[in-house]
Enzyme design. Structure first.
Site, PDB file in Angstrom:
ATOM      1  N   TYR A  67       9.920 -23.652   5.088  1.00 43.64           N
ATOM      2  CA  TYR A  67      10.065 -23.858   6.528  1.00 43.64           C
ATOM      3  C   TYR A  67      11.047 -22.851   7.128  1.00 43.64           C
ATOM      4  CZ  TYR A  67      10.869 -25.702  11.118  1.00 43.64           C
ATOM      5  OH  TYR A  67      10.983 -25.792  12.489  1.00 43.64           O
ATOM      6  N   TYR A 176      12.683 -25.914  24.847  1.00 46.48           N
ATOM      7  CA  TYR A 176      11.336 -25.482  25.196  1.00 46.48           C
ATOM      8  C   TYR A 176      10.969 -26.226  26.472  1.00 46.48           C
ATOM      9  CZ  TYR A 176      10.899 -23.690  20.414  1.00 46.48           C
ATOM     10  OH  TYR A 176      11.084 -23.016  19.239  1.00 46.48           O
ATOM     11  N   ASP A 204       9.551 -16.921  24.160  1.00 45.40           N
ATOM     12  CA  ASP A 204       8.682 -16.109  23.302  1.00 45.40           C
ATOM     13  C   ASP A 204       7.701 -16.954  22.498  1.00 45.40           C
ATOM     14  OD1 ASP A 204      10.250 -17.304  21.381  1.00 45.40           O
ATOM     15  OD2 ASP A 204      11.234 -15.478  20.715  1.00 45.40           O
ATOM     16  N   HIS A 272      11.806 -14.330  17.649  1.00 49.41           N
ATOM     17  CA  HIS A 272      11.668 -15.652  17.030  1.00 49.41           C
ATOM     18  C   HIS A 272      11.751 -15.555  15.505  1.00 49.41           C
ATOM     19  CE1 HIS A 272      10.559 -19.697  18.749  1.00 49.41           C
ATOM     20  NE2 HIS A 272      10.489 -19.984  17.453  1.00 49.41           N
ATOM     21  N   VAL A 309      19.845 -10.079  10.751  1.00 47.79           N
ATOM     22  CA  VAL A 309      21.251  -9.737  10.521  1.00 47.79           C
ATOM     23  C   VAL A 309      21.733 -10.399   9.237  1.00 47.79           C
ATOM     24  CG1 VAL A 309      23.599  -9.962  11.415  1.00 47.79           C
ATOM     25  CG2 VAL A 309      21.712  -9.448  12.976  1.00 47.79           C
TER      26      VAL A 309
END
Length: 383
Positions: A67, A176, A204, A272, A309
């Site tokens: 996940y 959202y 996005d 995302h 990152v």
């Protein structure tokens, strides 16, 4: 021109043929070779953020790890997010007094003070990594004095997460949203009542993410509907709350310019985590596009970015382009496998790496980085 075209064709073949290395081999597997299967390595023996990924992968059930780890389609954007930083080489300057670099780590984000220019990005389902779910993320962020952006689709509710906040701890609530005003008002009310200082509106994710790896385990996108997301909707949303609304998921200079034109307080460059549409550029590439085509954007609003990152030098490169603060998602979800202590250790690791990597590059002040310390011609182009 023909030679350049042929070079890119050869490059494409090489990149397609070589195996993808999810993380560099720094000796983790050899060092922990005698550790029993599924046992977590001692936290004090971890030396960098990639170690948390390796530890989570060996400890978590495959479904849970998948996940967090999965990306869209063939996961090329996920891969690119990780690899793009090393395409732009540092040009370290020397003979510079860098001895006060640690004192320049502190920053503000929308006027709120924090100890470092990075934050915990919104990530759903903290319970897949730890039975205490998002508790470790909230508490770790407070201990490290960095910003945490809880996800709307977290394992815990907005209220449950808020209950673990330290007094005066600042969080921004990710959401959202669509054109359902009733549902939006409820979310805004909950965020306001629990003390969130900003709304982070993910833009996005207008459709379901094409996540092949996740589909095998039934852990696909938590937000799978087609959603109407427009500038008109954003204008309308601003009439429904007094909180600043950050736009998360800006992926072009044109959208960044539009946001600045409309007075958006902050934008968040993100694809995302490479989980929505494969082939989308990394946020570093988007930040570079803005720097080259519309550098004024960085002074017109705050710009945040996440994606791939893993090291202090990655943060330094984004800051050098004008990014105000840098987000990390998966590394902190993996660190949360250890709970609060893991998140605290990850924060301290990254603070230290940012300081020493900046110092070794000749940066005396993280708020005043000369972009010329990086060669912004990707090193796969030989000209």
């Amino acid at each position: 021109m023909r030679q350049l075209f042929l070079s890119f064709c050869v490059l494409g073949g090489v990149l397609a043929a070589r195996p993808f290395i999810n993380q560099a081999d720094t000796g983790f597997d050899a060092y922990f070779a005698d550790l029993p299967a599924f046992e977590l390595p001692p936290l004090e023996d971890l030396v960098g953020l990639p170690d948390f990924d390796a530890a989570a992968r060996r400890h978590l059930p495959t479904l849970n790890y998948t996940y967090y780890r999965n990306g869209a389609a063939g996961e090329w954007s996920y891969r690119n997010n990780l690899e793009v930083y090393n395409r732009y080489a540092l040009r370290p300057r020397t003979m510079i007094d860098i001895t006060n670099i640690e004192s320049t780590l502190q920053t503000t984000i929308l006027g709120h003070n924090f100890s470092a220019p990075f934050f915990i990005s919104p990530c759903a389902r903290g319970g897949y990594g730890n039975t205490d779910a998002e508790k470790g993320l909230v508490e770790g962020a407070a201990a490290g004095d960095i910003l945490y952006m809880p996800a709307l689709l977290a394992s815990m509710t907005i209220e449950e997460i808020a209950a673990f906040k330290k007094v005066d701890q600042v969080t921004f609530q990710q959401v959202y949203l669509d054109s359902n005003d009733t549902a939006t008002r409820e979310i805004f009310d909950r965020a306001e009542k629990t003390g969130s200082k900003a709304i982070v509106f993910t833009i996005d994710s207008a459709a379901d993410g094409n996540r092949h790896r996740a589909a095998r385990y039934g852990v696909g996108s938590a937000d799978s509907a087609y959603t109407l997301i427009t500038w008109d909707l954003y204008d309308h949303l601003r009439t429904m709350t007094d909180l600043p609304i950050v736009l998360k998921g800006i992926q072009t200079v044109e959208d960044a310019q539009k946001a600045a034109e409309l007075g958006v307080p902050a934008i968040y460059l993100s694809n995302h985590g490479g989980r929505q549409v494969d082939g989308s550029r990394s946020p570093l590439e988007v930040a570079l596009e803005i720097r080259q085509k519309a550098p004024e954007v960085f002074s017109q609003l705050e710009v945040y970015a996440d994606g791939g990152v893993r090291y202090g030098a990655d943060v330094v490169k984004l800051l050098a382009l004008g990014v105000h603060a840098v987000g990390l998602g998966r590394p902190f979800m993996y660190a949360n496998v250890y709970g609060t202590a893991g998140v605290e250790r990850a924060i301290e690791m990254l603070k230290h790496e940012i300081a020493i990597d900046a110092a070794n590059a000749g940066v005396a002040d993280l708020k005043n980085i000369d972009p010329n310390i990086i060669n912004w011609t990707p090193n796969w182009v030989t000209a």
